[in-house]
Write a protein that holds these residues in place. Structure first.
Motif, PDB file in Angstrom:
ATOM      1  N   TRP A 170       0.732  -1.214  -0.005  1.00 34.73           N
ATOM      2  CA  TRP A 170       0.019  -0.063   0.110  1.00 34.73           C
ATOM      3  C   TRP A 170       0.733   1.308  -0.165  1.00 34.73           C
ATOM      4  O   TRP A 170       0.316   2.331  -0.428  1.00 34.73           O
ATOM      5  N   LEU A 171       2.173   1.072   0.517  1.00 30.99           N
ATOM      6  CA  LEU A 171       2.808   2.092   0.580  1.00 30.99           C
ATOM      7  C   LEU A 171       3.884   2.598  -0.478  1.00 30.99           C
ATOM      8  O   LEU A 171       4.376   3.639  -0.792  1.00 30.99           O
ATOM      9  N   ALA A 172       4.004   1.420  -1.626  1.00 35.60           N
ATOM     10  CA  ALA A 172       4.950   1.719  -2.487  1.00 35.60           C
ATOM     11  C   ALA A 172       4.452   2.668  -3.701  1.00 35.60           C
ATOM     12  O   ALA A 172       3.296   2.587  -3.952  1.00 35.60           O
ATOM     13  N   ARG A 173       5.261   3.530  -3.988  1.00 36.82           N
ATOM     14  CA  ARG A 173       5.371   4.244  -5.155  1.00 36.82           C
ATOM     15  C   ARG A 173       4.526   5.619  -4.814  1.00 36.82           C
ATOM     16  O   ARG A 173       3.637   5.954  -5.734  1.00 36.82           O
ATOM     17  N   ARG A 174       4.141   5.874  -3.510  1.00 33.95           N
ATOM     18  CA  ARG A 174       3.433   6.842  -3.085  1.00 33.95           C
ATOM     19  C   ARG A 174       4.223   7.792  -2.301  1.00 33.95           C
ATOM     20  O   ARG A 174       5.107   7.362  -1.572  1.00 33.95           O
ATOM     21  N   ARG A 175       3.945   9.237  -2.379  1.00 33.94           N
ATOM     22  CA  ARG A 175       4.551  10.087  -1.523  1.00 33.94           C
ATOM     23  C   ARG A 175       4.029  10.182  -0.067  1.00 33.94           C
ATOM     24  O   ARG A 175       2.751   9.772   0.147  1.00 33.94           O
ATOM     25  N   LEU A 176       4.819  10.705   0.986  1.00 34.99           N
ATOM     26  CA  LEU A 176       4.264  10.445   2.389  1.00 34.99           C
ATOM     27  C   LEU A 176       3.160  11.314   2.718  1.00 34.99           C
ATOM     28  O   LEU A 176       2.351  10.985   3.302  1.00 34.99           O
ATOM     29  N   LYS A 177       3.038  12.586   2.121  1.00 36.29           N
ATOM     30  CA  LYS A 177       2.061  13.203   2.096  1.00 36.29           C
ATOM     31  C   LYS A 177       0.600  12.717   1.742  1.00 36.29           C
ATOM     32  O   LYS A 177      -0.411  12.906   2.220  1.00 36.29           O
ATOM     33  N   GLU A 178       0.741  11.695   0.594  1.00 32.89           N
ATOM     34  CA  GLU A 178      -0.442  11.234   0.241  1.00 32.89           C
ATOM     35  C   GLU A 178      -0.890  10.036   1.214  1.00 32.89           C
ATOM     36  O   GLU A 178      -2.230   9.853   1.166  1.00 32.89           O
ATOM     37  N   LEU A 179       0.221   9.423   1.716  1.00 37.06           N
ATOM     38  CA  LEU A 179      -0.369   8.180   2.979  1.00 37.06           C
ATOM     39  C   LEU A 179      -0.976   8.931   4.051  1.00 37.06           C
ATOM     40  O   LEU A 179      -1.679   8.198   4.463  1.00 37.06           O
ATOM     41  N   LYS A 180      -0.569  10.133   4.520  1.00 38.63           N
ATOM     42  CA  LYS A 180      -1.316  10.474   5.773  1.00 38.63           C
ATOM     43  C   LYS A 180      -0.992   9.512   7.074  1.00 38.63           C
ATOM     44  O   LYS A 180      -1.948   9.371   7.588  1.00 38.63           O
ATOM     45  N   LEU A 181       0.335   8.925   7.125  1.00 39.30           N
ATOM     46  CA  LEU A 181       0.555   8.110   8.104  1.00 39.30           C
ATOM     47  C   LEU A 181       0.215   8.747   9.690  1.00 39.30           C
ATOM     48  O   LEU A 181      -0.327   8.031  10.428  1.00 39.30           O
ATOM     49  N   PRO A 182       0.558  10.001   9.760  1.00 43.33           N
ATOM     50  CA  PRO A 182       0.475  10.654  10.860  1.00 43.33           C
ATOM     51  C   PRO A 182      -0.970  10.637  11.417  1.00 43.33           C
ATOM     52  O   PRO A 182      -1.555  10.712  12.766  1.00 43.33           O
ATOM     53  N   ASP A 183      -2.085  10.577  10.687  1.00 44.99           N
ATOM     54  CA  ASP A 183      -3.419  10.526  10.856  1.00 44.99           C
ATOM     55  C   ASP A 183      -3.836   9.208  11.566  1.00 44.99           C
ATOM     56  O   ASP A 183      -4.717   8.820  12.260  1.00 44.99           O
ATOM     57  N   GLU A 184      -2.854   8.149  11.152  1.00 47.77           N
ATOM     58  CA  GLU A 184      -3.302   6.775  11.871  1.00 47.77           C
ATOM     59  C   GLU A 184      -1.994   6.707  13.296  1.00 47.77           C
ATOM     60  O   GLU A 184      -2.198   5.722  13.731  1.00 47.77           O
ATOM     61  N   GLY A 185      -1.591   7.696  13.440  1.00 50.67           N
ATOM     62  CA  GLY A 185      -0.537   7.789  14.643  1.00 50.67           C
ATOM     63  C   GLY A 185       0.724   7.146  14.271  1.00 50.67           C
ATOM     64  O   GLY A 185       1.576   6.758  15.303  1.00 50.67           O
ATOM     65  N   VAL A 186       1.195   7.082  13.389  1.00 53.31           N
ATOM     66  CA  VAL A 186       2.452   6.308  12.715  1.00 53.31           C
ATOM     67  C   VAL A 186       3.260   7.677  12.248  1.00 53.31           C
ATOM     68  O   VAL A 186       3.130   8.464  11.703  1.00 53.31           O
ATOM     69  N   VAL A 187       4.426   7.561  12.940  1.00 50.37           N
ATOM     70  CA  VAL A 187       5.735   8.661  12.146  1.00 50.37           C
ATOM     71  C   VAL A 187       6.866   7.748  11.558  1.00 50.37           C
ATOM     72  O   VAL A 187       7.213   6.825  12.041  1.00 50.37           O
ATOM     73  N   VAL A 188       7.159   8.286  10.348  1.00 54.66           N
ATOM     74  CA  VAL A 188       8.139   7.576   9.708  1.00 54.66           C
ATOM     75  C   VAL A 188       9.578   8.406  10.247  1.00 54.66           C
ATOM     76  O   VAL A 188       9.734   9.646  10.172  1.00 54.66           O
ATOM     77  N   LEU A 189      10.432   7.830  10.986  1.00 61.59           N
ATOM     78  CA  LEU A 189      11.682   8.225  11.639  1.00 61.59           C
ATOM     79  C   LEU A 189      12.669   8.196  10.587  1.00 61.59           C
ATOM     80  O   LEU A 189      13.689   9.329  10.704  1.00 61.59           O
ATOM     81  N   GLY A 190      12.698   7.394   9.606  1.00 62.86           N
ATOM     82  CA  GLY A 190      13.883   7.466   8.817  1.00 62.86           C
ATOM     83  C   GLY A 190      13.433   6.437   7.633  1.00 62.86           C
ATOM     84  O   GLY A 190      12.656   5.666   7.642  1.00 62.86           O
ATOM     85  N   ILE A 191      14.562   6.486   6.498  1.00 64.98           N
ATOM     86  CA  ILE A 191      14.228   5.722   5.425  1.00 64.98           C
ATOM     87  C   ILE A 191      15.801   5.339   4.959  1.00 64.98           C
ATOM     88  O   ILE A 191      16.653   6.131   4.561  1.00 64.98           O
ATOM     89  N   GLN A 192      15.986   3.937   4.868  1.00 65.15           N
ATOM     90  CA  GLN A 192      17.018   3.626   4.507  1.00 65.15           C
ATOM     91  C   GLN A 192      16.931   2.918   2.798  1.00 65.15           C
ATOM     92  O   GLN A 192      16.304   2.124   2.566  1.00 65.15           O
ATOM     93  N   ARG A 193      17.825   3.641   2.068  1.00 63.89           N
ATOM     94  CA  ARG A 193      17.390   3.484   0.393  1.00 63.89           C
ATOM     95  C   ARG A 193      18.321   2.443   0.219  1.00 63.89           C
ATOM     96  O   ARG A 193      19.456   2.081   0.833  1.00 63.89           O
ATOM     97  N   SER A 194      17.854   1.542  -0.892  1.00 62.09           N
ATOM     98  CA  SER A 194      18.733   0.400  -1.356  1.00 62.09           C
ATOM     99  C   SER A 194      19.999   0.816  -1.860  1.00 62.09           C
ATOM    100  O   SER A 194      21.240   0.002  -1.930  1.00 62.09           O
ATOM    101  N   SER A 195      20.289   2.293  -2.061  1.00 59.58           N
ATOM    102  CA  SER A 195      21.644   2.863  -2.604  1.00 59.58           C
ATOM    103  C   SER A 195      22.379   3.128  -1.669  1.00 59.58           C
ATOM    104  O   SER A 195      23.498   3.698  -1.662  1.00 59.58           O
ATOM    105  N   ASP A 196      22.040   2.687  -0.081  1.00 63.76           N
ATOM    106  CA  ASP A 196      22.657   3.147   1.011  1.00 63.76           C
ATOM    107  C   ASP A 196      22.516   4.469   1.364  1.00 63.76           C
ATOM    108  O   ASP A 196      23.125   4.711   2.504  1.00 63.76           O
ATOM    109  N   GLU A 197      21.818   5.052   0.840  1.00 60.87           N
ATOM    110  CA  GLU A 197      21.373   6.506   1.357  1.00 60.87           C
ATOM    111  C   GLU A 197      20.575   6.287   2.249  1.00 60.87           C
ATOM    112  O   GLU A 197      19.384   5.733   2.351  1.00 60.87           O
ATOM    113  N   TYR A 198      20.444   7.446   3.404  1.00 67.97           N
ATOM    114  CA  TYR A 198      19.667   7.272   4.424  1.00 67.97           C
ATOM    115  C   TYR A 198      19.014   8.519   4.681  1.00 67.97           C
ATOM    116  O   TYR A 198      19.617   9.644   4.630  1.00 67.97           O
ATOM    117  N   VAL A 199      17.791   8.564   4.567  1.00 67.18           N
ATOM    118  CA  VAL A 199      17.091   9.813   4.824  1.00 67.18           C
ATOM    119  C   VAL A 199      16.340   9.940   6.300  1.00 67.18           C
ATOM    120  O   VAL A 199      15.547   8.926   6.628  1.00 67.18           O
TER     121      VAL A 199
END
Length: 267
Positions: A170-199
């Motif tokens: 459900w999360l794939a290929r969508r922007r975080l603002k479209e998912l509205k995860l905070p409305d569910e009480g979920v916070v994205v702390l970070g993202i580890q990319r397959s390219s070893d980049e960390y966001v």
């Protein structure tokens, strides 16, 4: 002057005690305690008051905090004994003759304690002392060991999980603002990319792609549902149900807050 030595000793003991408590307070803050709670626990341990509270249990269960408290207890016992001994000697006459009256000794002690109290209450001195102690602790110790489990209330229905994004999720290929995860009480702390980049702390425009590993924080049951959620109407329906549940929870907490006697000034 010899008759004033016990008073000087008492004042020095008070100074050392204030410094010890101040250092211990900031050491506890570096382990994750709030400033107010750290100050209370440091003073309680140093004076041997021994309050039994839920916060004290958190301190006792944390290895670094426990060592700080144990050291405070030892230093507190020594400091109190020294202070009492110096206070008694302040009013004991020596065999060399009286060099000061009882009134003079009491006045000297009161003036000294008052000066120390004013110095301890000074905001400017407090700021400078805090900066110096924090710099010294970070420079020469490794006390910055946070108890993240306690800070995030992981034992109260919340969890931090790693979530691998796969094709069809459900999360794939969508922007975080479209998912509205905070409305569910979920916070994205970070993202580890397959390219070893960390966001870290990603923004709403960040797009999630298959291969990303998310670090999520939120209610366990919501995170478990999110892990099973797939694209399509079923996934969207699960999202709406999670949002409704989170809103009901927030409404209940709001009602409890409004009904709190302390908030309304009712004793």
């Amino acid at each position: 002057m010899s008759s004033l030595l016990p008073i000087v000793s008492l004042l020095l003991t008070i100074v050392v005690s204030l410094i010890v408590v101040r250092v211990a307070t900031h050491a506890l803050v570096l382990t994750g305690l709030s400033q107010q709670l750290a100050r209370f626990q440091a003073r309680s341990a140093f004076t041997g008051a021994g309050f039994t509270t839920s916060e004290s249990e958190k301190v006792a269960k944390h290895p670094v905090r426990r060592r700080i408290i144990m050291l405070l207890m030892l230093l507190g016992n020594a400091g109190i004994v020294t202070a009492v001994s110096s206070l008694m000697l302040s009013f004991v006459e020596t065999g060399e003759g009286v060099t000061g009256t009882l009134t003079f000794r009491i006045l000297a002690m009161v003036v000294g304690v008052t000066i120390l109290w004013l110095i301890a209450r000074s905001p400017w001195i407090d700021r400078r002392t805090t900066e110096t102690i924090e710099w010294a602790l970070k420079r020469w110790t490794d006390l910055e060991v946070r108890d993240y489990s306690s800070l995030l209330h992981l034992s109260r229905g919340y969890a931090v999980v790693e979530f691998s994004v796969e094709e069809g999720d459900w999360l794939a290929r969508r922007r975080l603002k479209e998912l509205k995860l905070p409305d569910e009480g979920v916070v994205v702390l970070g993202i580890q990319r397959s390219s070893d980049e960390y966001v870290g702390a990603p923004l709403g425009r960040t797009e999630l792609v298959p291969g990303d590993v998310l670090i999520l924080y939120g209610p366990k049951e919501i995170l478990e549902n999110l892990d099973r959620r797939r694209q399509g109407s079923a996934g969207n329906w699960d999202h709406h149900k999670a949002v409704d549940k989170q809103r009901e929870k927030e409404a209940e907490e709001s009602l409890m807050h409004e009904a709190s006697p302390q908030e309304q000034g009712i004793e």
